[in-house]
Design an enzyme around this catalytic site. Structure first.
Site, PDB file in Angstrom:
ATOM      1  N   CYS A   2     120.365 -73.505  14.742  1.00  0.00           N
ATOM      2  CA  CYS A   2     120.555 -74.538  13.725  1.00  0.00           C
ATOM      3  C   CYS A   2     121.880 -75.263  13.939  1.00  0.00           C
ATOM      4  CB  CYS A   2     120.535 -73.986  12.307  1.00  0.00           C
ATOM      5  SG  CYS A   2     119.028 -73.170  11.850  1.00  0.00           S
ATOM      6  N   TRP A  73     116.227 -74.464  13.371  1.00  0.00           N
ATOM      7  CA  TRP A  73     115.385 -73.570  14.170  1.00  0.00           C
ATOM      8  C   TRP A  73     114.866 -72.545  13.176  1.00  0.00           C
ATOM      9  CZ3 TRP A  73     115.568 -68.295  15.538  1.00  0.00           C
ATOM     10  CH2 TRP A  73     114.715 -67.930  16.578  1.00  0.00           C
ATOM     11  N   ASN A  99     123.025 -71.952   8.304  1.00  0.00           N
ATOM     12  CA  ASN A  99     122.644 -71.323   9.561  1.00  0.00           C
ATOM     13  C   ASN A  99     122.845 -69.818   9.366  1.00  0.00           C
ATOM     14  OD1 ASN A  99     122.070 -70.709  12.184  1.00  0.00           O
ATOM     15  ND2 ASN A  99     123.999 -71.489  13.027  1.00  0.00           N
ATOM     16  N   GLU A 480     115.920 -63.578  36.658  1.00  0.00           N
ATOM     17  CA  GLU A 480     116.395 -64.840  36.098  1.00  0.00           C
ATOM     18  C   GLU A 480     115.446 -65.988  36.473  1.00  0.00           C
ATOM     19  OE1 GLU A 480     118.239 -65.724  33.877  1.00  0.00           O
ATOM     20  OE2 GLU A 480     118.877 -67.762  34.262  1.00  0.00           O
ATOM     21  N   LYS A 484     113.520 -68.317  33.773  1.00  0.00           N
ATOM     22  CA  LYS A 484     113.688 -69.782  33.762  1.00  0.00           C
ATOM     23  C   LYS A 484     112.340 -70.480  33.701  1.00  0.00           C
ATOM     24  CE  LYS A 484     116.793 -70.108  32.822  1.00  0.00           C
ATOM     25  NZ  LYS A 484     118.017 -69.514  32.419  1.00  0.00           N
ATOM     26  N   HIS A 503     104.044 -50.116  42.574  1.00  0.00           N
ATOM     27  CA  HIS A 503     103.828 -49.063  41.577  1.00  0.00           C
ATOM     28  C   HIS A 503     103.032 -49.579  40.368  1.00  0.00           C
ATOM     29  CE1 HIS A 503     106.333 -46.312  43.795  1.00  0.00           C
ATOM     30  NE2 HIS A 503     107.239 -47.272  43.915  1.00  0.00           N
TER      31      HIS A 503
END
Ligand code: F6R
Length: 607
Positions: A2, A73, A99, A480, A484, A503
């Site tokens: 927010c 948000w 917020n 990462e 993304k 595995h």
């Protein structure tokens, strides 16, 4: 989460509020609203959807010179017009933006309903607005204090009142607020991005503080009204840094900024000639740090991936047992912390609640607490015992890119700095530093030729499942890369240590499934080559990230993206760039809103 903006001054408030919200939209973008205070009246415009909806609805010619604005948000209550902030209390007497989370909102709601208060929305914020109105007896500051004494949870709030229109009362607990100090005006915001167009002179509100803000005066106190003296500080970021500068998206701009960002991060800290690292933020505690028997790195999301690289770096260069923990898990699992434990928080924003709370917990248990943070003045930066800033400039793109490589660069410098105080020889340190110094130019090389990446992505953009494999230092890079692409293109992807694939996850591989394999030169190259064969035998299409000059791999895989050679501990700084570009290109080709991905927002200040 927010975005919060507030203005009290002599200029019309609407353009300032809306422009501030535009700069804060990366903090939340499911609804927005503004409230303008004038004697006896508060005018509210709010709506679900992007800020553009408000821009169309709000009257820019309104004369009020004070008001508040919010970009949301959603946490409590769906993103609807009614649930959007500001919320009002006392039949429009008070308006509030918030917020954070009011954890005891249910019991407060019940209490207020027993006092004939009626609610319009499902939000915890409306409960707080009504509670302040309930306690209001002609003094907004007093009513805010009284209400906040009843609240458990977190908040950054800004409140206006129709009876006192030249006043904003703000308060923070667990959610950042900054006050820009201009001539006969003050601008309150949840971060500096919304203030920079007006002033670089700011006051950072501390935890548990209340601010009484008028055009020509600013008073800070504790929640119990004890005065707090504050210095005015200067924000070092510039307006250019928070603008698109000709790029289509902040994510792309920030990917391309990485060579310069890493140069800034390394500047004055690495001395190639002398083979030394200078980290001013750690000088005072270097001795104590060198005595550490164990290092715990704690972080969330992308920063956690950087932390994982840090774990490998510290164990290799410093030879101190290191573990990387999700901050949200660390905090609640009664962690073992003793005298010899150093806890290191990694956070771009310096405001992530899970990371902050983990560090608070560690400090309470007696650990020395360090931070690797980008935002100067942020909560974590202010509360840790010592630390190192990234200095990569503001990161606006919701998907972290340059902050990630900045975190890797700082972790590398820290490992070398501490390593020299333990086991690392001067020669080994000098070699490491000279490799680090080359990274910005090597990043430039990767970014000068991005066509291959775009072409590869075009071929697989309709595939809904991808795998990312890496070994050693490139295992966190694989994690990462997968994060993304998930975040910005909504493709499901999994990152794995390459050997783990056999595995279980190997069962996922079908004909033509894209599998990104980081297969750069190093001690595990032969092993990952075997993993590539396993994928191909099962019909998977391999996109390899390989070291320039490796011609053999071309014969083994569908596509190769070449990157310059560097030492293994620094490889993620380079290999993560094509992975960021793959995610970006996939998002663009799939028509996704790269800078405002679904359900996300920058800086998670809720648990
Ligand atoms: C992903 C991303 C998040 C953040 C995480 C921690 O692109 O940005 O996973 O890395 O929310 O944020 P900071 O680093 O601000 O603590």
């Amino acid at each position: 989460m927010c975005g919060i903006i507030g203005y009290v001054g002599k200029r019309p408030a609407v353009p300032i509020l809306v422009e501030g919200l535009r700069r804060l939209e990366y903090r939340g973008y499911d609804s927005a609203g503004v409230a303008l205070a004038s004697p006896g009246d508060i005018a509210i415009t709010k709506a679900a959807g992007r800020l553009s909806v408000i821009e169309q609805r709000v009257d820019f010619t309104q004369p009020q010179t004070q008001g508040i604005g919010h970009t949301r948000w959603a946490t409590h209550g769906a993103p609807t017009d009614i649930n959007a902030h500001p919320h009002v209390g006392g039949d429009g007497l008070i308006a509030l933006i918030h917020n954070g989370i009011v954890e005891n909102n249910r019991s407060l709601r019940t209490y207020l309903m027993q006092h004939e208060v009626q609610f319009e929305s499902e939000t915890d914020t409306e409960v707080l607005a009504q509670l302040i109105a309930h306690f209001y007896e002609g003094d907004l500051e007093k009513a805010v204090r009284k209400a906040l004494h009843e609240v458990s949870g977190t908040y950054g709030i800004a409140v206006v009142c129709a009876d006192e229109p030249d006043l904003i009362v703000a308060a923070r607990k667990g959610s950042p607020l900054i006050i820009g100090v201009g001539t006969d005006e003050h601008i309150l915001a949840s971060d500096a991005a919304a203030i920079l167009a007006h002033t670089t002179q700011v006051v950072y509100m501390g935890e548990g503080e209340v601010a009484v803000i008028r055009p020509d005066s600013l008073r800070l106190t504790t929640l119990d009204a004890i005065p707090v003296a504050k210095d005015i500080e200067k924000v070092e970021w510039t307006l250019d840094q928070i603008e698109l500068a000709g790029y289509d998206h902040f994510m792309l701009k920030e990917i391309h900024e990485q060579p310069e960002a890493i140069e800034n991060c390394l500047r004055g800290r690495i001395d190639v000639k002398e083979g030394k690292i200078h980290l001013g933020g750690l000088v005072d505690c270097a001795r104590e740090l060198a005595r550490a028997k164990r290092i715990v790195i704690t972080a969330c999301g992308t920063a956690w991936h950087a932390g994982l690289v840090g774990e490998y770096l510290f164990e290799e260069l410093v030879r101190v047992p290191t573990e990387t923990e999700y901050a949200s898990e660390f905090r609640y699992r009664n962690p073992i912390i003793d005298d010899g434990t150093v806890v290191l928080g990694v956070s771009q924003s310096g405001e992530t609640t899970d990371t902050h709370s983990a560090l608070v917990e560690a400090k309470q248990r007696g650990a020395m607490v360090l931070g690797i943070v980008n935002v100067v003045g942020s909560t974590i930066a202010r509360e840790v015992d010592a630390g190192v800033f990234l200095h990569v400039g503001p990161e606006i793109g919701v998907a972290s890119t340059k902050a990630f490589t900045g975190q890797l660069a700082v972790l590398a410098m820290m490992a070398c700095f501490l390593g020299r105080r333990k086991h690392l020889s001067p020669t080994a340190a000098a070699q490491f530093i000279s490799a680090l110094a080359k990274i910005p130019d090597q990043m430039r090389q990767v970014l000068d030729n991005t066509t291959a990446t775009r072409e590869v992505v075009k071929e697989y953009v309709d595939c809904d499942n991808w795998l990312y494999l890496g070994r050693g230092y490139n295992y966190p890079a694989a994690l990462e890369g997968a994060l993304k692409i998930k975040e910005v293109s909504y493709i499901h992807a999994e990152g794995l240590p390459a050997a783990e694939m056999k595995h279980g996850p190997i069962a996922l591989i079908t004909q033509g499934m894209p599998v990104v394999c980081i297969a750069t030169d190093g001690i595990q190259y032969d092993k990952i080559r075997n993993n590539i064969s396993e994928v191909r035998t099962r019909g998977g299409s391999v996109i390899a990230i390989a070291t320039e000059g490796n011609t053999e791999i071309k014969e083994m895989v569908e596509h190769v993206i070449y990157v310059p050679d560097t030492i293994e501990p620094l490889q993620p700084l380079i290999t993560s760039i094509p992975l960021q570009l793959i995610a970006y290109e996939a998002a663009v080709l799939r028509g996704c809103n790269v800078d405002k991905p679904r359900n996300l927002a920058k800086s998670v200040t809720v648990e």
